[in-house]
Scaffold this motif. Structure first.
Motif, PDB file in Angstrom:
ATOM      1  N   SER A 386       0.827  -1.207   0.000  1.00 30.79           N
ATOM      2  CA  SER A 386       0.000   0.000   0.000  1.00 30.79           C
ATOM      3  C   SER A 386       0.862   1.258   0.000  1.00 30.79           C
ATOM      4  CB  SER A 386      -0.927  -0.001   1.208  1.00 30.79           C
ATOM      5  OG  SER A 386      -0.172  -0.090   2.417  1.00 30.79           O
ATOM      6  N   SER A 389       1.853   3.641  -3.349  1.00 28.99           N
ATOM      7  CA  SER A 389       0.973   4.601  -3.994  1.00 28.99           C
ATOM      8  C   SER A 389       1.305   6.025  -3.565  1.00 28.99           C
ATOM      9  CB  SER A 389      -0.483   4.278  -3.657  1.00 28.99           C
ATOM     10  OG  SER A 389      -0.783   2.954  -4.042  1.00 28.99           O
ATOM     11  N   SER A 410      -5.606   1.810  -1.189  1.00 26.48           N
ATOM     12  CA  SER A 410      -4.848   3.045  -1.393  1.00 26.48           C
ATOM     13  C   SER A 410      -4.687   3.377  -2.873  1.00 26.48           C
ATOM     14  CB  SER A 410      -3.472   2.931  -0.741  1.00 26.48           C
ATOM     15  OG  SER A 410      -2.763   1.811  -1.267  1.00 26.48           O
ATOM     16  N   LYS A 413      -7.152   5.740  -4.291  1.00 27.35           N
ATOM     17  CA  LYS A 413      -7.100   7.106  -3.771  1.00 27.35           C
ATOM     18  C   LYS A 413      -6.154   7.979  -4.583  1.00 27.35           C
ATOM     19  CE  LYS A 413      -8.089   5.525   0.934  1.00 27.35           C
ATOM     20  NZ  LYS A 413      -7.600   5.427   2.344  1.00 27.35           N
TER      21      LYS A 413
END
Length: 832
Positions: A386, A389, A410, A413
């Motif tokens: 994660s 990102s 993530s 997002k």
């Protein structure tokens, strides 16, 4: 010495007077210059303007219609893009970049009556394949000439070499203009002040690379690259090593000159280099100590698929100024080097297909400026971290690895994400979160060939008009296809093949006016034939195979229905009624073959190839890349009845025709001889009667034939391609006789021994005299080798046993011939 109060006052007064005098004169000069344009200059510019139209499609990178400010009766020196010499009013610079000019630039254009140019920029317009006029050579004061991306074609005139004051020359990005060796020699010898030279996408295949040795020692930028292999400069031979040593060289890009050889020196190289592009060349590079130490100022390093002799990537951390690093397509082995964490300026990182193993390192998440990250086609394992990102990511490609587990939330997002490729990861599980629809700029989404489950988020149909590529094929997705496709969407490729989708095909898909590929095969869709798909004007590929479609297919309901379809596959459904031969009259793309074949690629991402899964020559095959020349018509495994209309002969470009496993009646149409590109013909398991047309033997590309399990009778044609087919092609037809069937024909059943394409007697004689059996045999051999080779190169199959079957069939054919000859000898011995 000091100033007295009086002398200081007088001095200041004098200064103020001089300042007032200067500003007055300056204002006067500015005023006079703004109203002083030589009449002949103004007239020439206006006539030049009138010779072109303003079209938005003529400028792609930016749009600024500068000539719209040009009005008769106003001062041309105040016009947008025009610069004048203050004293004379002569036009000395013309900047019409991105002006949306559309039309032909003729040699008699009034542009060439403006003799005082020092700078001329016509870039990013569309001059409709105009030739670069030799009259450009008369601009003797020119220091900057920019003609890039303006639609020029033809030969680059040698008169360009007369521009001896040129400092910058850019002819890049046009329609493959060519440079002859003599013209190029003159250019590099005469342009002694040249500092910037961009000939990207200029055909220089006849130019010897050693001619480059004569380039000016003041050269700072040399660009001979292209963004696609087809557009390279075509340089062949050894690149002169002295170019690498030019003291002022900052930019060097030779990308996509695949036949360019040489060696990048490990020492004495210009340490002022900022950009080095040797991707897709055969220039040897040693990524060792001297390289990293000498080139610390590098900002861009592009070595994709080049020849790296030795490498020590642990030292790559020395290149701390790098903003772009592309090492894709080189085999380094081992893990992704930890020294990459020092490259904090990186915006683009491509390490695809580098044979890296291990886990994706967490430190990549610390490269906060990273916009493009490509790690596809490696041997990376574990979960997607994660931390990787960053909010600046626009492209994230981890396809073709061994990753597992769920997709981190993530990723969804990333506000600026435009392309997300997680395809072909044997193990990615879980559901597709609906939060994916928060990615408002997403253009490409490929999550195919995984183990994703659950429902497809319904918002995918209308959440973003920017989405042009959506591939969720080969997963375990359930539910229905999203029911609403928004108007004005940009979807060009939709692949949902190989899931568990049910329900109907939503009629709102007609809003996808840009759709080129639609693959909904291998699902559980229950519907009638979706006639509304005929309304999609750009549809090239339609695959609806292996669903639960049912009911009659009556044929086209509109003019030009499916006129651009190249692949039409509705096999393995429950469709019924007469064979919809009405479509045979409207499938215009299947009537003409492509003269220049190319791979069907994404509009916005030239590296992303469209793929589909169809049955090809009897095997389920995934076409990882679709050639534009491919033509497939597959209506097999349905309940169609009636005869095969002779109009099928119109589909001259067809490569595969499969109407098997229906209830078709009547004769096999002799008009099939018109399908001269046909490689595979399957009419098996029908109710066809009559003889096999002898004309089919003239289909010289035909490699697969299946007429089994019908009610055919008479002699099997002999010669040409029919000598290569075994008994399985004809079994289940009790009335057939002749080779390769065990039943021998009577004399009155024997077919013509050498069927011909020519019906006139004289033409037949010409054929016999002009083409001997040796030439025909050579043709068969070449055709077989070509077919097998192309099959290996172009297609991926999960059943490579097809090749073994070909070998087995040939072996069986030989064995049968041996047995037949032995039987003939025994019969002859008995008679004796």
């Amino acid at each position: 010495m000091g100033f007295s109060p009086l002398s200081l006052s007088q001095f200041l007064s004098s200064i103020l007077f001089l300042f007032h005098f200067y500003t007055t004169i300056s204002s006067s000069n500015y005023s006079s210059s703004s109203h002083f344009c030589a009449p002949d200059q103004s007239l020439s510019l206006l006539q030049f303007k009138e010779s072109f139209s303003i079209t938005s499609s003529a400028s792609g990178r930016c749009q600024h219609p500068k000539t719209e400010s040009w009005k008769e009766g106003t001062d041309c020196c105040s016009w947008d893009g025009v610069t004048c010499e203050l004293e004379t009013g002569q036009v000395t610079a013309l900047d019409l970049a991105c002006s949306m000019l559309y039309g032909t630039l003729h040699s008699n254009s009034t542009l060439f009556s403006l003799h005082h140019f020092q700078k001329l920029d016509l870039s990013d317009n569309d001059f409709q394949s105009s030739h670069i006029s030799s009259r450009f050579g008369q601009f003797s004061n020119l220091t900057h000439l920019n003609l890039n991306f303006s639609g020029f074609a033809g030969q680059v005139p040698s008169e360009i070499s007369q521009l001896s004051k040129l400092v910058s020359l850019d002819l890049s990005g046009n329609y493959y203009p060519s440079l002859e060796p003599i013209s190029f020699d003159k250019l590099v010898r005469n342009l002694t002040q040249l500092r910037e030279l961009d000939l990207s996408r200029v055909n220089m295949s006849m130019v010897a690379p050693n001619s480059l040795m004569n380039l000016s020692s003041s050269l700072s930028s040399l660009l001979l690259y292209s963004c696609l292999a087809l557009w390279g400069c075509g340089l062949k031979g050894k690149f002169p090593g002295n170019i690498f040593l030019l003291p002022n060289l900052q930019v060097l890009d030779l990308t996509y000159n695949d036949d360019l050889t040489g060696s990048f020196p490990s020492s004495n190289v210009s340490n002022s280099l900022r950009l080095l592009g040797l991707a897709h060349t055969r220039i040897s590079v040693y990524l060792e100590n001297d390289f990293f130490i000498n080139l610390k100022l590098l900002e861009v390093l592009a070595l994709r698929e080049c020849i790296i002799i030795r490498s020590n990537l642990t030292l790559i951390g020395y290149l701390t100024q790098l903003t772009r690093l592309d090492l894709a397509g080189n085999h380094f082995n081992g893990q992704i080097p930890s020294s990459l964490k020092n490259l904090v300026q990186l915006q683009i990182l491509y390490l695809d297909n580098c044979n890296f193993s291990g886990r994706i390192p967490d430190f990549l998440g610390n490269l906060t400026l990273l916009e493009n990250l490509g790690l596809s086609s490696n041997q990376l394992v574990g979960t997607i971290p994660s931390q990787i990102s960053t909010r600046s990511l626009t492209l994230f490609n981890l396809g073709n690895n061994d990753l597992h587990g769920p997709i981190p939330s993530s990723i969804f997002k990333q506000e600026n994400l435009e392309a997300l490729v997680l395809a072909s990861n044997s193990k990615l599980t879980g559901e597709i979160s609906s939060s994916i629809c928060k990615l408002k700029f997403l253009r490409l989404l490929d999550l195919s060939n995984n183990s994703l489950s659950g429902f497809i988020p319904q918002c995918l149909g209308n959440f973003s008009n920017s989405l042009s590529i959506l591939n969720l094929g080969m997963n375990n997705l359930q539910g229905t296809i999203f029911s609403t496709f928004s108007k004005g969407n940009n979807l060009g490729y939709l692949n949902l093949n190989g899931n568990e989708l049910e329900g109907k095909i939503p009629s709102s898909i007609i809003n996808c006016t840009m759709l080129e590929i639609l693959d909904l095969g291998n699902n559980k869709i229950e519907d009638t034939f979706p006639y509304f798909l005929e309304m999609l004007p750009e549809l090239h590929v339609l695959v609806l195979k292996s669903n639960k479609l049912q009911g009659f297919v009556n044929g086209p309901i509109a003019n030009n229905s499916f006129s651009k379809l190249r692949i039409f596959d509705i096999s393995s459904n429950n469709l019924s009624g007469p064979l919809p031969t009405g479509y045979f009259n409207s499938l215009e793309a299947m009537m003409v073959s492509d003269q220049n074949s190319f791979y069907m690629m994404a509009r916005n991402y030239s590296w992303y190839a469209y793929s589909i899964k169809v049955t090809w020559k009897g095997f389920d095959i995934e076409f990882a890349r679709i050639q534009s020349a491919l033509r497939i018509l597959d209506f097999s495994n349905n309940n169609f009845i009636g005869e095969i209309s002779k109009v099928i002969g119109k589909l001259k470009a067809l490569q595969q025709l499969n109407l098997s496993h229906n209830s078709l009646t009547g004769h096999i149409q002799s008009s099939l001889e018109m399908l001269t590109y046909l490689e595979s013909l399957d009419l098996s398991s029908n109710l066809l009667t009559g003889r096999i047309p002898v004309q089919l033997a003239d289909l010289t590309f035909l490699g697969v034939l299946n007429l089994s399990h019908n009610h055919l009778e008479g002699a099997i044609p002999i010669g040409k391609q029919f000598n290569t087919f075994n008994a399985s092609s004809f079994e289940g037809n009790l009335g057939l006789c002749g080779f390769p069937m065990p039943k021998e024909c009577n004399s009155d059943e024997a077919p013509p021994s050498q069927p011909s394409n020519f019906h006139d007697g004289d033409d037949s004689k010409f054929f016999e005299e002009g083409f001997g059996w040796k030439a025909v045999a050579i043709g068969y051999g070449c055709g077989f080798v070509f077919g097998v080779t192309m099959g290996y190169v172009v297609f991926r199959t999960r059943k490579p046993a097809w090749f073994l079957k070909v070998v087995e069939d040939l072996w069986n054919l030989k064995a049968r011939r041996t047995k037949k000859n032995a039987r003939s000898r025994r019969n002859g011995a008995r008679r004796n």
